[in-house]
Design an enzyme around this catalytic site. Structure first.
Site: not given
Ligand SMILES: NC(=O)c1ccc[n+]([C@@H]2O[C@H](COP(=O)([O-])OP(=O)(O)OC[C@H]3O[C@@H](n4cnc5c(N)ncnc54)[C@H](O)[C@@H]3O)[C@@H](O)[C@H]2O)c1
Length: 250
Positions: A63, A155
């Protein structure tokens, strides 16, 4: 069937929640394209879907790489003439706190979790907007809503970025009938959480934070994604769908 003859691209569809979404979508009549870096697991998932009568192909996709997205979109358009659904599901996490996290590690998480989502949207949107039809579902997290001291800051920041990127796209493309929503799972039983779940004390503390008293199953997230992918959500754009057993409600 809820996705009959639709075409969906699912990044990170080899395993975990992405694989659950691929299986569920295929069982609803969808042509599924899995894009992932894990070749063996992706081929296994695709072959299981086909054995059960579903339609699924695998294309190698990192990606972070614009060229990979260009190839995947070209393949989908040549093969099916359209992309109805994009699920930006690929993601990863890491350990560490602000003071211990290296810049390389920060960038590694951001590259997959944010840049990967941006590139997916960028390359799928031209065909969706010219067809005046499309649904993009970006997988964020309940950790894109609220802080958690035990979670990695990169994250959490990446999932917060996905939450607002989704709204930018939702507003910009609403007049093209292209919808963009984010899904925010709480802790789910997938390979990503395997190490954390094997630490019994950590698991007990985690479950203690969840009003429903258990972690989620991949299919429970897949059902939410299916709703946003289907025409049943035709007037829904820019929302944040929490699938977290009540974590953020408290
Ligand atoms: N499991 C959880 O508790 C949880 C909770 C909230 C949100 N999420 C999010 O849900 C999504 C799916 O997570 P999961 O738990 O199924 O994880 P997982 O690790 O089981 O699966 C992630 C998939 O993403 C793929 N991937 C990773 N980097 C990639 C890249 N550069 N290019 C293409 N594919 C790549 C992996 O190969 C894998 O197939 C992620 O975005 C994750 O952050 C997970």
């Amino acid at each position: 069937m809820r996705l009959n003859d639709k075409v969906a691209v699912i990044s990170g569809g080899a395993r975990g929640m992405g694989a659950a979404e691929a299986k569920l979508f295929a069982s609803e009549g969808c042509n599924v394209i899995i894009g992932d870096i894990l070749e063996e697991e992706s081929l296994e998932t695709a072959s299981e879907i086909r054995k059960n009568g579903g339609k699924c192909t695998f294309l190698k996709l990192d990606v972070r790489k614009e060229k990979d997205w260009e190839n995947l979109v070209s393949y989908a358009i040549e093969e099916y003439g359209k992309i109805d659904i994009l699920v930006n599901n690929a993601g990863l996490t890491t350990d560490g706190h602000v003071e211990t996290l290296s810049l390389d590690e920060w960038n590694r998480i951001m590259d997959v979790n944010v840049t990967g989502v941006f590139l997916g949207c960028k390359h799928v949107l031209p065909s969706m907007s010219s067809a005046k039809r499309g649904s993009i579902i970006n997988i964020s997290s309940q950790l894109g809503f609220v802080g958690a001291g035990s979670s990695n800051p990169a994250y959490q920041a990446s999932k917060g970025a996905v939450r607002i990127l989704t709204k930018n796209i939702a507003v910009r493309y609403a007049s093209y009938n292209v919808r963009c929503n984010s899904v925010h799972p709480g802790p789910v039983d997938t390979p990503m959480t395997e190490t954390a779940r094997s630490d019994k004390e950590f698991l007990a503390r985690l479950i203690d934070k969840i009003p429903m008293g258990r972690i989620g199953r991949p299919k429970e997230v897949a059902w939410a994604v299916l709703y946003l992918a289907s025409d049943e959500s035709s007037y829904v754009t820019g929302i944040e769908l929490l699938v977290d057993g009540g974590w953020v409600a408290q």
